[in-house]
Design a protein around this motif. Structure first.
Motif, PDB file in Angstrom:
ATOM      1  N   ALA A  23      28.376  41.377  35.673  1.00  0.00           N
ATOM      2  CA  ALA A  23      27.831  42.567  36.328  1.00  0.00           C
ATOM      3  C   ALA A  23      26.970  43.366  35.364  1.00  0.00           C
ATOM      4  O   ALA A  23      27.313  43.513  34.194  1.00  0.00           O
ATOM      5  N   SER A  24      25.867  43.858  35.877  1.00  0.00           N
ATOM      6  CA  SER A  24      25.044  44.799  35.133  1.00  0.00           C
ATOM      7  C   SER A  24      24.690  45.950  36.056  1.00  0.00           C
ATOM      8  O   SER A  24      24.492  45.757  37.253  1.00  0.00           O
ATOM      9  N   GLY A  25      24.663  47.153  35.511  1.00  0.00           N
ATOM     10  CA  GLY A  25      24.369  48.330  36.317  1.00  0.00           C
ATOM     11  C   GLY A  25      25.599  48.975  36.926  1.00  0.00           C
ATOM     12  O   GLY A  25      25.479  49.985  37.624  1.00  0.00           O
ATOM     13  N   LEU A  26      26.752  48.364  36.725  1.00  0.00           N
ATOM     14  CA  LEU A  26      28.009  48.962  37.162  1.00  0.00           C
ATOM     15  C   LEU A  26      29.111  48.457  36.245  1.00  0.00           C
ATOM     16  O   LEU A  26      28.945  47.488  35.519  1.00  0.00           O
ATOM     17  N   MET A  27      30.242  49.160  36.300  1.00  0.00           N
ATOM     18  CA  MET A  27      31.374  48.776  35.471  1.00  0.00           C
ATOM     19  C   MET A  27      32.442  48.154  36.362  1.00  0.00           C
ATOM     20  O   MET A  27      32.912  48.788  37.322  1.00  0.00           O
ATOM     21  N   VAL A  28      32.829  46.935  36.048  1.00  0.00           N
ATOM     22  CA  VAL A  28      33.756  46.224  36.926  1.00  0.00           C
ATOM     23  C   VAL A  28      35.095  46.938  37.015  1.00  0.00           C
ATOM     24  O   VAL A  28      35.782  46.840  38.031  1.00  0.00           O
ATOM     25  N   ARG A  29      35.473  47.694  35.983  1.00  0.00           N
ATOM     26  CA  ARG A  29      36.787  48.340  36.006  1.00  0.00           C
ATOM     27  C   ARG A  29      36.813  49.540  36.954  1.00  0.00           C
ATOM     28  O   ARG A  29      37.885  50.036  37.278  1.00  0.00           O
ATOM     29  N   LEU A  30      35.644  49.995  37.397  1.00  0.00           N
ATOM     30  CA  LEU A  30      35.575  51.168  38.270  1.00  0.00           C
ATOM     31  C   LEU A  30      35.318  50.799  39.733  1.00  0.00           C
ATOM     32  O   LEU A  30      35.227  51.686  40.581  1.00  0.00           O
ATOM     33  N   ASN A  31      35.148  49.529  39.987  1.00  0.00           N
ATOM     34  CA  ASN A  31      34.837  49.056  41.332  1.00  0.00           C
ATOM     35  C   ASN A  31      35.847  48.009  41.784  1.00  0.00           C
ATOM     36  O   ASN A  31      36.451  47.328  40.958  1.00  0.00           O
ATOM     37  N   THR A  32      36.009  47.879  43.065  1.00  0.00           N
ATOM     38  CA  THR A  32      36.720  46.728  43.588  1.00  0.00           C
ATOM     39  C   THR A  32      35.766  45.538  43.503  1.00  0.00           C
ATOM     40  O   THR A  32      34.651  45.601  44.020  1.00  0.00           O
ATOM     41  N   MET A  33      36.219  44.505  42.838  1.00  0.00           N
ATOM     42  CA  MET A  33      35.406  43.306  42.647  1.00  0.00           C
ATOM     43  C   MET A  33      36.046  42.171  43.444  1.00  0.00           C
ATOM     44  O   MET A  33      37.261  41.982  43.385  1.00  0.00           O
ATOM     45  N   ALA A  34      35.225  41.436  44.151  1.00  0.00           N
ATOM     46  CA  ALA A  34      35.766  40.420  45.046  1.00  0.00           C
ATOM     47  C   ALA A  34      34.952  39.143  44.995  1.00  0.00           C
ATOM     48  O   ALA A  34      33.781  39.141  44.608  1.00  0.00           O
ATOM     49  N   TRP A  35      35.613  38.078  45.406  1.00  0.00           N
ATOM     50  CA  TRP A  35      34.949  36.796  45.618  1.00  0.00           C
ATOM     51  C   TRP A  35      35.058  36.444  47.102  1.00  0.00           C
ATOM     52  O   TRP A  35      36.121  36.606  47.707  1.00  0.00           O
ATOM     53  N   ASP A  88      37.833  23.643  49.944  1.00  0.00           N
ATOM     54  CA  ASP A  88      37.355  24.746  49.113  1.00  0.00           C
ATOM     55  C   ASP A  88      35.852  24.653  48.864  1.00  0.00           C
ATOM     56  O   ASP A  88      35.265  25.551  48.263  1.00  0.00           O
ATOM     57  N   THR A  89      35.247  23.576  49.303  1.00  0.00           N
ATOM     58  CA  THR A  89      33.804  23.405  49.140  1.00  0.00           C
ATOM     59  C   THR A  89      33.059  24.509  49.867  1.00  0.00           C
ATOM     60  O   THR A  89      33.262  24.722  51.072  1.00  0.00           O
ATOM     61  N   ALA A  90      32.213  25.226  49.134  1.00  0.00           N
ATOM     62  CA  ALA A  90      31.485  26.361  49.703  1.00  0.00           C
ATOM     63  C   ALA A  90      30.565  26.942  48.639  1.00  0.00           C
ATOM     64  O   ALA A  90      30.658  26.572  47.463  1.00  0.00           O
ATOM     65  N   VAL A  91      29.732  27.849  49.078  1.00  0.00           N
ATOM     66  CA  VAL A  91      29.012  28.698  48.138  1.00  0.00           C
ATOM     67  C   VAL A  91      29.880  29.925  47.911  1.00  0.00           C
ATOM     68  O   VAL A  91      30.317  30.566  48.879  1.00  0.00           O
ATOM     69  N   TYR A  92      30.128  30.251  46.661  1.00  0.00           N
ATOM     70  CA  TYR A  92      30.988  31.371  46.302  1.00  0.00           C
ATOM     71  C   TYR A  92      30.129  32.551  45.848  1.00  0.00           C
ATOM     72  O   TYR A  92      29.232  32.392  45.014  1.00  0.00           O
ATOM     73  N   TYR A  93      30.462  33.715  46.405  1.00  0.00           N
ATOM     74  CA  TYR A  93      29.702  34.929  46.135  1.00  0.00           C
ATOM     75  C   TYR A  93      30.585  35.995  45.498  1.00  0.00           C
ATOM     76  O   TYR A  93      31.749  36.164  45.870  1.00  0.00           O
ATOM     77  N   CYS A  94      29.993  36.735  44.608  1.00  0.00           N
ATOM     78  CA  CYS A  94      30.643  37.881  43.992  1.00  0.00           C
ATOM     79  C   CYS A  94      30.214  39.148  44.724  1.00  0.00           C
ATOM     80  O   CYS A  94      29.047  39.278  45.122  1.00  0.00           O
ATOM     81  N   ARG A  95      31.148  40.052  44.910  1.00  0.00           N
ATOM     82  CA  ARG A  95      30.844  41.306  45.596  1.00  0.00           C
ATOM     83  C   ARG A  95      31.484  42.461  44.850  1.00  0.00           C
ATOM     84  O   ARG A  95      32.591  42.342  44.315  1.00  0.00           O
ATOM     85  N   SER A  96      30.778  43.587  44.842  1.00  0.00           N
ATOM     86  CA  SER A  96      31.319  44.812  44.262  1.00  0.00           C
ATOM     87  C   SER A  96      31.229  45.907  45.307  1.00  0.00           C
ATOM     88  O   SER A  96      30.194  46.055  45.965  1.00  0.00           O
ATOM     89  N   PHE A  97      32.301  46.658  45.479  1.00  0.00           N
ATOM     90  CA  PHE A  97      32.197  47.782  46.398  1.00  0.00           C
ATOM     91  C   PHE A  97      33.071  48.944  45.941  1.00  0.00           C
ATOM     92  O   PHE A  97      34.132  48.781  45.354  1.00  0.00           O
TER      93      PHE A  97
END
Length: 114
Positions: A23-35, A88-97
């Motif tokens: 992640a850039s532009g945000l801090m992962v420890r302050l956001n809910t991070m998801a896959w 489990d075959t898929a495209v995996y995406y990272c999300r921050s909210f």
């Protein structure tokens, strides 16, 4: 804000992969991070998340096999995937909210051969 996922690839069933979201532009420890993941012809689905407080949650389909973690020094969130299955075959995406702020990264392809 940018979320860059990496670590995907081709693996045999029963094998392991480790995905990383930088992640850039945000801090992962302050956001809910998801896959999330999206298989061909399917809707995008939740896989796992980690909250600012460190609480983790997993989809039933991956519980006991996947582990989400974060490295605050590197500002990354990882997804350790064990005992992989063909489904489990898929495209995996990272999300921050957080509150109304919601960001998605580009995906990384995971292919599990049976």
């Amino acid at each position: 804000v940018q979320l860059q996922a990496s670590g995907g690839g081709l693996v045999q069933a029963g094998g392991s992969l480790r995905l990383s979201c930088a992640a850039s532009g945000l801090m992962v420890r302050l956001n809910t991070m998801a896959w999330y993941r999206q298989a061909p012809g399917e809707q995008r689905e939740f896989v796992a998340h980690i909250t600012p407080g460190g609480t983790t949650n997993y989809a039933d389909s991956v519980k006991g096999r996947f582990i989400i973690s974060r490295d605050t020094a590197k500002n990354t969130v990882d997804l350790q995937m064990n005992s992989l299955k063909a489904e489990d075959t898929a495209v995996y995406y990272c999300r921050s909210f957080y509150s109304v702020m919601n960001y998605w990264g580009k995906g990384t392809q995971v292919t599990v051969s049976s």
